[in-house]
Design an enzyme around this catalytic site. Structure first.
Site, PDB file in Angstrom:
ATOM      1  N   LYS A 144       0.943  -1.254   0.019  1.00 25.83           N
ATOM      2  CA  LYS A 144      -0.199  -0.091   0.115  1.00 25.83           C
ATOM      3  C   LYS A 144       0.975   1.257   0.073  1.00 25.83           C
ATOM      4  O   LYS A 144       1.092   1.867   0.868  1.00 25.83           O
ATOM      5  CB  LYS A 144      -0.856   0.100   1.339  1.00 25.83           C
ATOM      6  CG  LYS A 144      -2.462   0.492   1.005  1.00 25.83           C
ATOM      7  CD  LYS A 144      -3.190  -0.071   2.224  1.00 25.83           C
ATOM      8  CE  LYS A 144      -4.189   1.237   2.535  1.00 25.83           C
ATOM      9  NZ  LYS A 144      -5.276   1.374   0.940  1.00 25.83           N
TER      10      LYS A 144
HETATM   11  C1  LIG Z   1      -6.358  -0.304  -4.040  1.00 28.18           C
HETATM   12  C2  LIG Z   1      -7.055  -0.951  -2.839  1.00 28.18           C
HETATM   13  N1  LIG Z   1      -7.752  -2.162  -3.344  1.00 28.18           N
HETATM   14  C3  LIG Z   1      -8.517  -2.825  -2.159  1.00 28.18           C
HETATM   15  C4  LIG Z   1      -8.599  -2.168  -0.939  1.00 28.18           C
HETATM   16  C5  LIG Z   1      -9.261  -2.928   0.154  1.00 28.18           C
HETATM   17  O1  LIG Z   1      -8.573  -3.523   1.150  1.00 28.18           O
HETATM   18  P1  LIG Z   1      -8.791  -3.447   2.521  1.00 28.18           P
HETATM   19  O2  LIG Z   1     -10.069  -4.474   2.813  1.00 28.18           O
HETATM   20  O3  LIG Z   1      -7.433  -4.298   3.391  1.00 28.18           O
HETATM   21  O4  LIG Z   1      -9.006  -2.249   3.334  1.00 28.18           O
HETATM   22  C6  LIG Z   1      -8.183  -1.150  -0.592  1.00 28.18           C
HETATM   23  C7  LIG Z   1      -8.190  -0.367   0.471  1.00 28.18           C
HETATM   24  O5  LIG Z   1      -7.398  -0.361   1.560  1.00 28.18           O
HETATM   25  C8  LIG Z   1      -7.302  -0.196  -1.719  1.00 28.18           C
HETATM   26  O6  LIG Z   1      -6.718   0.980  -1.583  1.00 28.18           O
END
Ligand SMILES: Cc1ncc(COP(=O)(O)O)c(C=O)c1O
Length: 299
Positions: A144
């Site tokens: 991330k």
């Molecule tokens: C690009 C992206 N995909 C998927 C997610 C979903 O991830 P999570 O369920 O861990 O928040 C997020 C959010 O964090 C995201 O920014």
């Protein structure tokens, strides 16, 4: 310190080159217990540590310490509503020069009140983006990384300017990858289908939550496999998952109705299960919920 006093310098490396890793953690207000439950906070910090490892950012705290800081931060702020915690580990040196090495690192975290991100009741209208999801050999999508979110921002604003609520990005092979900030699920003949991590998704914690709830509570298996664009249009149901988005139904894609064009039955059941779990109302999943307020604060 108060948010208004928390400043970083204008030359900070991360601001110029996107060299930071972050998480988004939700704290969900339980009004009966007057408690905020932080959802899967350990999993978020485990992912942050992996992101930092990929980005060569030193984060000198254990997962346990990071969880403890979060509880302290939330308790000090004392919100009585849904909140969002944003930890950020970043390249903090005040220098010019693109690289990851020979730089200092730092860490910050803040908390803000945070309601729904997309319309979880009515559902959202999506388009397939003209922007492709970045590839693992460009910026690792599993991490991330702040800089990576330019990809998401381009797609989101294109969707919004064209009158949609959210974008669905394909990867370079034309496989469905994910939303700008959410993973995607289809319901096909009573089963869940979602793209595998090899299709450049962020491996979402909400995604995993839904896979577990579907299996354990509804006896529904999830197939992790590549999805073609055309499959989006003919799915029985579709929904997006994410910390911000929770479980958001998708009722239309590229001006084509999904299923009946309303929130689907399986989506609705999963939404109900999910909201009970994240507010600490389901004892079977209480280990995923960390109470932020001590019994003294609650009283
Ligand atoms: C690009 C992206 N995909 C998927 C997610 C979903 O991830 P999570 O369920 O861990 O928040 C997020 C959010 O964090 C995201 O920014």
């Amino acid at each position: 310190m108060p948010l208004s006093e928390a400043k970083i310098g204008i030359m900070t490396h991360a601001l110029h080159y996107g060299t930071a890793c972050f998480e988004g953690i939700r704290g969900n207000w339980n009004s009966e217990e007057k408690q905020i439950y932080l959802f899967r906070v350990r999993d978020h910090f485990q992912r942050l540590k992996k992101s930092c490892h990929i980005m060569k950012i030193s984060l000198p705290y254990s997962v346990d310490e990071l969880c403890q800081f979060t509880v302290e931060l939330v308790e000090k702020n004392g919100y009585r509503e849904d909140i969002y915690v944003r930890p950020l580990a970043y390249k903090s040196s005040q220098v010019v020069g693109v690289r990851l090495h020979n730089l200092e690192d730092d860490f910050l975290m803040f908390v803000i009140p945070f309601g729904p991100y997309l319309d979880i009741n009515k559902g959202c209208r999506c388009c397939v983006s003209t922007w492709r999801r970045i590839d693992d050999n460009m910026i690792p999508p599993r991490a991330k990384v702040t800089g990576l979110y330019v990809n998401s921002a381009l797609a989101k604003t294109e969707a919004w300017e064209n009158g949609f609520d959210e974008a669905i990005l394909l990867n370079q092979y034309g496989h469905v990858s994910e939303g700008s900030g959410e993973n995607i699920f289809l319901v096909v003949e009573g089963r869940l289908v979602t793209p595998p991590s090899s299709d450049n998704i962020l491996v979402g914690i909400t995604r995993n939550t839904i896979i577990e709830l579907a299996k354990n509570e509804l006896g529904i298996d999830t197939m992790e496999r590549s999805i073609g664009r055309n499959e989006l249009y003919i799915a029985d149901e579709c929904f997006l998952t994410g910390t911000a988005a929770h479980v958001t139904p998708v009722i239309e894609i590229d001006h084509r109705r999904i299923g009946e064009g309303a929130v689907g039955e399986i989506t609705k059941k999963l939404q109900q299960l999910y909201f009970d779990v994240v507010r600490g109302k389901n004892p079977r999943y209480i280990d995923w919920c960390t109470p932020a307020y001590s019994s003294k604060t609650v009283a």
